[in-house]
Write an enzyme that holds these catalytic residues in place. Sequence first.
Site, PDB file in Angstrom:
ATOM      1  N   ARG A 131      36.200  82.425  62.225  1.00 19.11           N
ATOM      2  CA  ARG A 131      36.056  82.475  63.677  1.00 19.11           C
ATOM      3  C   ARG A 131      37.425  82.740  64.297  1.00 19.11           C
ATOM      4  NH1 ARG A 131      36.026  77.720  67.914  1.00 19.11           N
ATOM      5  NH2 ARG A 131      35.513  78.959  69.736  1.00 19.11           N
ATOM      6  N   HIS A 191      38.897  82.569  74.632  1.00 16.56           N
ATOM      7  CA  HIS A 191      39.414  81.258  74.239  1.00 16.56           C
ATOM      8  C   HIS A 191      40.633  80.951  75.137  1.00 16.56           C
ATOM      9  CE1 HIS A 191      39.463  78.244  70.727  1.00 16.56           C
ATOM     10  NE2 HIS A 191      40.413  77.832  71.548  1.00 16.56           N
ATOM     11  N   GLU A 203      34.690  76.210  74.807  1.00 19.70           N
ATOM     12  CA  GLU A 203      34.935  74.924  75.474  1.00 19.70           C
ATOM     13  C   GLU A 203      35.202  75.040  76.970  1.00 19.70           C
ATOM     14  OE1 GLU A 203      37.999  72.645  73.629  1.00 19.70           O
ATOM     15  OE2 GLU A 203      36.906  72.430  71.759  1.00 19.70           O
ATOM     16  N   ASN A 250      31.844  72.026  69.289  1.00 18.67           N
ATOM     17  CA  ASN A 250      33.152  71.543  68.812  1.00 18.67           C
ATOM     18  C   ASN A 250      33.210  70.032  68.979  1.00 18.67           C
ATOM     19  OD1 ASN A 250      33.828  74.214  68.578  1.00 18.67           O
ATOM     20  ND2 ASN A 250      35.482  74.182  70.088  1.00 18.67           N
ATOM     21  N   TYR A 256      35.486  66.341  67.757  1.00 19.12           N
ATOM     22  CA  TYR A 256      36.634  65.746  67.067  1.00 19.12           C
ATOM     23  C   TYR A 256      36.592  64.222  67.007  1.00 19.12           C
ATOM     24  CZ  TYR A 256      38.951  70.308  67.275  1.00 19.12           C
ATOM     25  OH  TYR A 256      39.258  71.633  67.110  1.00 19.12           O
ATOM     26  N   GLU A 308      34.063  74.045  65.620  1.00 17.49           N
ATOM     27  CA  GLU A 308      35.378  73.431  65.384  1.00 17.49           C
ATOM     28  C   GLU A 308      35.204  71.968  65.012  1.00 17.49           C
ATOM     29  OE1 GLU A 308      38.405  73.596  68.468  1.00 17.49           O
ATOM     30  OE2 GLU A 308      37.914  75.694  68.864  1.00 17.49           O
TER      31      GLU A 308
HETATM   32  C1  BGC Z   1      40.383  73.978  71.086  1.00 17.67           C
HETATM   33  C2  BGC Z   1      41.494  74.468  70.202  1.00 17.67           C
HETATM   34  C3  BGC Z   1      42.492  73.343  69.993  1.00 17.67           C
HETATM   35  C4  BGC Z   1      41.780  72.211  69.277  1.00 17.67           C
HETATM   36  C5  BGC Z   1      42.644  71.007  68.955  1.00 17.67           C
HETATM   37  C6  BGC Z   1      39.922  72.596  70.790  1.00 17.67           C
HETATM   38  O1  BGC Z   1      39.777  71.902  71.972  1.00 17.67           O
HETATM   39  O2  BGC Z   1      39.334  74.910  71.123  1.00 17.67           O
HETATM   40  O3  BGC Z   1      42.071  75.601  70.771  1.00 17.67           O
HETATM   41  O4  BGC Z   1      43.628  73.742  69.314  1.00 17.67           O
HETATM   42  O5  BGC Z   1      40.717  71.759  70.065  1.00 17.67           O
HETATM   43  O6  BGC Z   1      43.089  70.392  70.109  1.00 17.67           O
END
Ligand code: BGC
Length: 484
Positions: free
Chosen positions: A76, A121, A166, A308, A310, A369
């Site tokens: 990607r 992006h 995002e 995405n 985290y 992501e």
């Molecule tokens: C974004 C990336 C960023 C990653 C880590 C995402 O929010 O799409 O560009 O580097 O998180 O923060």
Amino acid sequence: MYHYGTFPQGFSWGVSSSAYQIEGAWNADRKGPSIWDTFTQKPVFNDDNGDIACDSYNKIEEDVAILKQLKVTHYRFSISWSRVLPDGTTKHINEAGINYYHRLVDALLAANIEPHVTLYHWDLPQALQDTGGWENEAIVFKFRDYADLIFSRFGHKVKFWITINEPYNHVLQMCLFVRAFSGISLRPGTLPYIVGHHLIKAHAEAWHLYNDTYRASQKGIISITINSDWTEPRNPYKQEDIDAARRVLQFYIGWFAHPIFNGDYNDIMKTVIRERSLAAGLPKSRLPEFSLEEIKRIKGTYDYFGFNHYTTVLTSPVNYGKLQGAGLIADRTWLDSGSSWLKVSPFGFRKILNFIKKEYGNPPIIITENGISERGPFNLNDIHRSYYYEKYINQMLKAYLLDDVDIRGFTAWTLMDNLEWATGFEERFGLFYVNRSDPNLPRVPKASAAFYTTLINCNGFPDPALGPHECLNPVLEGKLQRSD
Ligand code: BGC
């Protein structure tokens, strides 16, 4: 609890990057500047900039070589709008920029790696920012024209599109940008909703364009990537905390997902923003309204849910007189990363995947992501990253096998250490380390690269009791061996 099992055949495994974070060559071959080129000229947060970044503009061969070593099935990346359209409009098409992406796509296809292309992006052409950027509704059609050009030039080779990355984070970023550079007041309660409104419309127009004009002949799929943390009630037995968690989630994932998957803004956002706007003496809500036709036009503009994810936050209500909202904290037992906002909390991944399934009608999901950072002295033995992927992907497996969530692919963020926006090169998310003290910027595998390759090779976590499993044997050709 660890769960053994594998993903379905044909599950797609990849890594992700974005143009501004890796390409460099910020003004090469007549590329126009983007807002991030402008932004990083002033060291607001950090002295780093994307002038060279990982020099990917000049390193197609190196980048594809490390993708091949990882054995990913897709890559990607994003197209820099101002590299192909220097002033953001189709008045002038920069063939040199187009050519760079052709060479990249061709090299990927030759390596049997499917290109997953993000149109946007965050690196808006500066020329478009100068006429109001995402605050000016005219951008909706500028974005559609840009998408038109890209579909017409690349659609015979690219079958997987992401319109916008995002929108949630971009809105927040745009507000910082506007404040820092144009001197326009921040209007924190207003500007984000206008920018968000236009991002949603722009996405929908690009989707319709593809659907009406290109889909039949090009046979690809197109959607948007939405990001969200999971919100967990701080005290799971306290109704107020449960309500706060629900509310925050609707303002987060729900802001963009609800109009696209269910139709219109969600009721929680509409009610809360309206009540607060009226209480502040405004004549109407700060949240713009979609007309009935717009609601219909936007609803259903997806082929999959690009997601995405985290981390997780613990939520509870905050009520200090005028200041009302939700408090977001992390549990102190969750492991840290190199980013203050990112704590290792894999359980939230399974929960939010289940939330997407229930809330948005069980769409096919592609994780676009997921990853973890480090900072400080470099150490190729990044056990925290292998740990993170093992735990998060195992939760994704449970969502797939035990909860029937329709997950089709996973994309790790990110291929190599790159420019982490305003925090510069210090926060490193890469599976490959980029040695910035060497002018050739060599990419060096971290230990997690081998870990990820094994996971891909096994398509998940085969049960050792049913072994031995060939896939667990090193598949790494020389260069991916750990160097410690
Ligand atoms: C974004 C990336 C960023 C990653 C880590 C995402 O929010 O799409 O560009 O580097 O998180 O923060």
